[in-house]
Design a protein around this motif. Structure first.
Motif, PDB file in Angstrom:
ATOM      1  N   ASP A 167       0.841  -1.199   0.000  1.00  0.00           N
ATOM      2  CA  ASP A 167       0.000   0.000   0.000  1.00  0.00           C
ATOM      3  C   ASP A 167       0.876   1.248   0.000  1.00  0.00           C
ATOM      4  O   ASP A 167       1.897   1.316   0.699  1.00  0.00           O
ATOM      5  CB  ASP A 167      -0.898   0.041   1.240  1.00  0.00           C
ATOM      6  CG  ASP A 167      -2.120  -0.860   1.120  1.00  0.00           C
ATOM      7  OD1 ASP A 167      -2.344  -1.433   0.037  1.00  0.00           O
ATOM      8  OD2 ASP A 167      -2.860  -0.977   2.124  1.00  0.00           O
ATOM      9  N   CYS A 168       0.455   2.242  -0.780  1.00  0.00           N
ATOM     10  CA  CYS A 168       1.162   3.511  -0.814  1.00  0.00           C
ATOM     11  C   CYS A 168       0.180   4.627  -0.499  1.00  0.00           C
ATOM     12  O   CYS A 168      -0.872   4.741  -1.145  1.00  0.00           O
ATOM     13  CB  CYS A 168       1.787   3.728  -2.186  1.00  0.00           C
ATOM     14  SG  CYS A 168       2.900   5.146  -2.259  1.00  0.00           S
ATOM     15  N   PHE A 169       0.476   5.432   0.525  1.00  0.00           N
ATOM     16  CA  PHE A 169      -0.396   6.520   0.960  1.00  0.00           C
ATOM     17  C   PHE A 169       0.219   7.869   0.594  1.00  0.00           C
ATOM     18  O   PHE A 169       1.432   8.056   0.681  1.00  0.00           O
ATOM     19  CB  PHE A 169      -0.598   6.470   2.476  1.00  0.00           C
ATOM     20  CG  PHE A 169      -1.314   5.234   2.960  1.00  0.00           C
ATOM     21  CD1 PHE A 169      -2.696   5.178   2.983  1.00  0.00           C
ATOM     22  CD2 PHE A 169      -0.593   4.131   3.403  1.00  0.00           C
ATOM     23  CE1 PHE A 169      -3.353   4.040   3.422  1.00  0.00           C
ATOM     24  CE2 PHE A 169      -1.238   2.989   3.848  1.00  0.00           C
ATOM     25  CZ  PHE A 169      -2.628   2.943   3.864  1.00  0.00           C
ATOM     26  N   LEU A 170      -0.641   8.792   0.208  1.00  0.00           N
ATOM     27  CA  LEU A 170      -0.236  10.165  -0.065  1.00  0.00           C
ATOM     28  C   LEU A 170      -1.059  11.108   0.800  1.00  0.00           C
ATOM     29  O   LEU A 170      -2.284  11.100   0.734  1.00  0.00           O
ATOM     30  CB  LEU A 170      -0.442  10.520  -1.538  1.00  0.00           C
ATOM     31  CG  LEU A 170      -0.363  12.010  -1.901  1.00  0.00           C
ATOM     32  CD1 LEU A 170       1.062  12.536  -1.701  1.00  0.00           C
ATOM     33  CD2 LEU A 170      -0.839  12.254  -3.325  1.00  0.00           C
ATOM     34  N   LEU A 171      -0.383  11.899   1.629  1.00  0.00           N
ATOM     35  CA  LEU A 171      -1.013  12.999   2.354  1.00  0.00           C
ATOM     36  C   LEU A 171      -0.601  14.278   1.637  1.00  0.00           C
ATOM     37  O   LEU A 171       0.590  14.458   1.324  1.00  0.00           O
ATOM     38  CB  LEU A 171      -0.550  13.064   3.815  1.00  0.00           C
ATOM     39  CG  LEU A 171      -0.811  11.865   4.723  1.00  0.00           C
ATOM     40  CD1 LEU A 171       0.325  10.839   4.608  1.00  0.00           C
ATOM     41  CD2 LEU A 171      -0.939  12.313   6.187  1.00  0.00           C
ATOM     42  N   CYS A 172      -1.556  15.165   1.359  1.00  0.00           N
ATOM     43  CA  CYS A 172      -1.196  16.374   0.626  1.00  0.00           C
ATOM     44  C   CYS A 172      -2.104  17.546   0.980  1.00  0.00           C
ATOM     45  O   CYS A 172      -3.242  17.370   1.410  1.00  0.00           O
ATOM     46  CB  CYS A 172      -1.221  16.126  -0.875  1.00  0.00           C
ATOM     47  SG  CYS A 172      -2.854  15.791  -1.568  1.00  0.00           S
ATOM     48  N   SER A 173      -1.569  18.749   0.782  1.00  0.00           N
ATOM     49  CA  SER A 173      -2.376  19.959   0.879  1.00  0.00           C
ATOM     50  C   SER A 173      -3.121  20.145  -0.445  1.00  0.00           C
ATOM     51  O   SER A 173      -2.768  19.544  -1.460  1.00  0.00           O
ATOM     52  CB  SER A 173      -1.498  21.171   1.188  1.00  0.00           C
ATOM     53  OG  SER A 173      -0.514  21.349   0.178  1.00  0.00           O
TER      54      SER A 173
END
Length: 241
Positions: free
Chosen positions: A187-193
């Motif tokens: 799994d690859c997660f991206l947190l972003c504004s």
């Protein structure tokens, strides 16, 4: 077949002021050893938004990393509620109407994770080539979309697209949304504004999140945003199980 136990997360972060703004009001935390990743997007103008977003990151960095995920998440909630009250008091002291920051965070222990958020900073997950938005924006235009009064295409160009309905410091009582996640190997997660997801399309996010290294991913994502003119600050944190 038994699921693969997850005992290691790779992560990387990158933040840029963008091509228009003078101050970077985004802040992020990449604390893989603590199993915590954060993006905060400050609001309220220079000397207000960046103050709140950095205060969030500094506060969360200082919380002891409890081994139990739910105990850790509860400690985070308590700290954020106290911080919300402190931000409200600071706004009154400065004589300003509002100081605040959106927030999205991911806390993980083994194959379990919890996401907490307020506002329109997002968490995405790429699993087996499929990109999914885990969070649901707390924003004026999202409410219009949910009510079928606005299409997704219309929402992106709406003049009030930046108006959020929840944020740290925005109300007397902090409202955090949450979701608990089962994490699978790969799994690859991206947190972003929102400075990223409003300039880079989901199909492009999916392609970049398929790269081999989190460092390469965040650099490529921010670069993509900059090539589109980057009218807002851009921040990306990538976490891979």
């Amino acid at each position: 077949m038994l699921p693969i136990s997850i005992n290691h997360y790779e992560s990387a972060s990158h933040s840029h002021v963008g091509m228009v703004r003078q101050v970077n009001e985004d802040a992020c935390l990449d604390a893989a050893q603590a199993g915590l990743w954060v993006v905060a997007d400050g609001m309220g103008g220079h000397a207000a938004g960046d103050f709140v977003s950095n205060l969030i990151v500094d506060t969360l960095r200082g919380i002891p990393p409890e081994p139990d995920l739910h105990a850790y998440a509860q400690a985070i909630r308590v700290a954020l509620e106290r911080l919300n009250a402190a931000v409200r008091e600071e706004a009154r002291r400065r004589g300003v109407n509002m100081m605040g920051s959106t927030l999205v965070l991911l806390a993980a222990r083994g194959d379990r994770a919890i996401c907490l958020w307020a506002g329109d900073s997002r968490l995405y997950r790429l699993r087996d080539g499929l990109l999914e938005v885990i969070t649901h924006d707390h924003s004026y235009v999202q409410e219009l979309v949910d009510s079928t009064l606005l299409s997704e295409a219309e929402a992106s160009a709406h003049p009030m697209a930046n108006m959020v309905t929840r944020a740290v410091g925005a109300q007397e009582q902090l409202e955090l949304a949450s979701v608990e996640l089962e994490v699978m190997q790969g799994d690859c997660f991206l947190l972003c504004s929102d400075g990223l997801n409003k300039t880079v399309k989901d199909d492009e996010l999916r392609v970049v999140l398929g790269y081999s290294a989190p460092y390469e991913m965040v650099r490529s994502l921010v670069h993509l945003g900059l090539t589109r003119g980057a009218p807002d600050n851009i921040t990306a944190v990538v976490v891979r199980a």
